[in-house]
Design an enzyme around this catalytic site. Sequence first.
Site, mmCIF file in Angstrom:
data_model
loop_
_atom_site.group_PDB
_atom_site.id
_atom_site.type_symbol
_atom_site.label_atom_id
_atom_site.label_comp_id
_atom_site.label_asym_id
_atom_site.label_seq_id
_atom_site.Cartn_x
_atom_site.Cartn_y
_atom_site.Cartn_z
ATOM 1 N N ASP A 11 0.853 -1.218 0.072
ATOM 2 C CA ASP A 11 -0.008 -0.160 0.062
ATOM 3 C C ASP A 11 0.900 1.264 0.012
ATOM 4 O OD1 ASP A 11 1.088 -0.623 2.589
ATOM 5 O OD2 ASP A 11 -0.789 0.075 3.607
ATOM 6 N N HIS A 240 9.409 -0.367 9.443
ATOM 7 C CA HIS A 240 8.589 -1.491 9.431
ATOM 8 C C HIS A 240 8.829 -2.517 8.293
ATOM 9 C CE1 HIS A 240 6.349 -0.131 13.070
ATOM 10 N NE2 HIS A 240 6.209 1.099 12.297
#
Length: 312
Positions: A11, A240
């Site tokens: 995303d 992340h």
Amino acid sequence: MSRRPILVDCDTGIDDALALAYLLAEPSVEIVGVTTVSGNTDAARAAANTLALFELAGVDGIPVAVGAHDFRGRAYAGGAPHVHGDDGVGGIALATAAQLHDARPAVELIDHLAARHPDLTVLALGPLTNLAAYAETPGVARFDHLVVMGGAFAHSGNVTAWAEANIHNDPESAAVVFAQDWDTTLVPLDVTMTQTLDSADLVRLEAIPGALPHALARMLPAYLDFYADRVFPDRRCALHDPLAAMVAAGVLRGVSVASGQVEVRLERGERGRTVSSRGSDTQRWVRGMEGSAVEVLLGALERREWPGQILL
């Protein structure tokens, strides 16, 4: 030496952009395709961001397919502009790429690449909406390994007290994916929150020649601004998605790994919480890492020769 084929399902926000850049610079892997999903931004914008980043890197020919716009349990509601900017990449206004997105649905592109590459690794950096649809599509090819950036076990969530953002956005899809017998490694907040990039690292990134490193350096201040005083006491951000990419590439390995079936809570009070209460031969989650993700990231970016000039 053969390169490990990787399909990235993402995303494309700021840490996704860092992960994609790292994979382009890592000689042991090859991005063979990208599918996008709504999360940090909507799936169509994520595809446009990905194609723009590839163009800055001087890379073409990697198929990028637009996947699910809405989540399984609810409609997409606007992403995380307070974290990633209105465009998903810190508001830096990337130019539209010349390459168009692939016309195939995300599930079809995953199936094509899994059939073409029996050793395919799927790296999931966003909500698991596309992969849940893949799991429920009859007759699709089986891929070799799934690496998921998602979940929180001993660590608190980053959306609620329990839930990590990718799982929280679409817990119903996550539950479907973790119910499969796919060989799966989760890279949760337990480890990603220990790997950070700070202001000094940004200065080092700014010194790397090339259009793509320059774009990354321009988008990162927005990410650092979000984390400063809200998550960390100083100006630093968690890596992340880059850490998950390094695990998928086999460059960084977990020094503490728990083998266990992952379950996702769907009830209102703990919606999106990941738990692991029983053993599994196919699923594991990383509890501790060896090495430094920021050193691996910046080292890889520095070693690659990127096209384009830094615009002052």
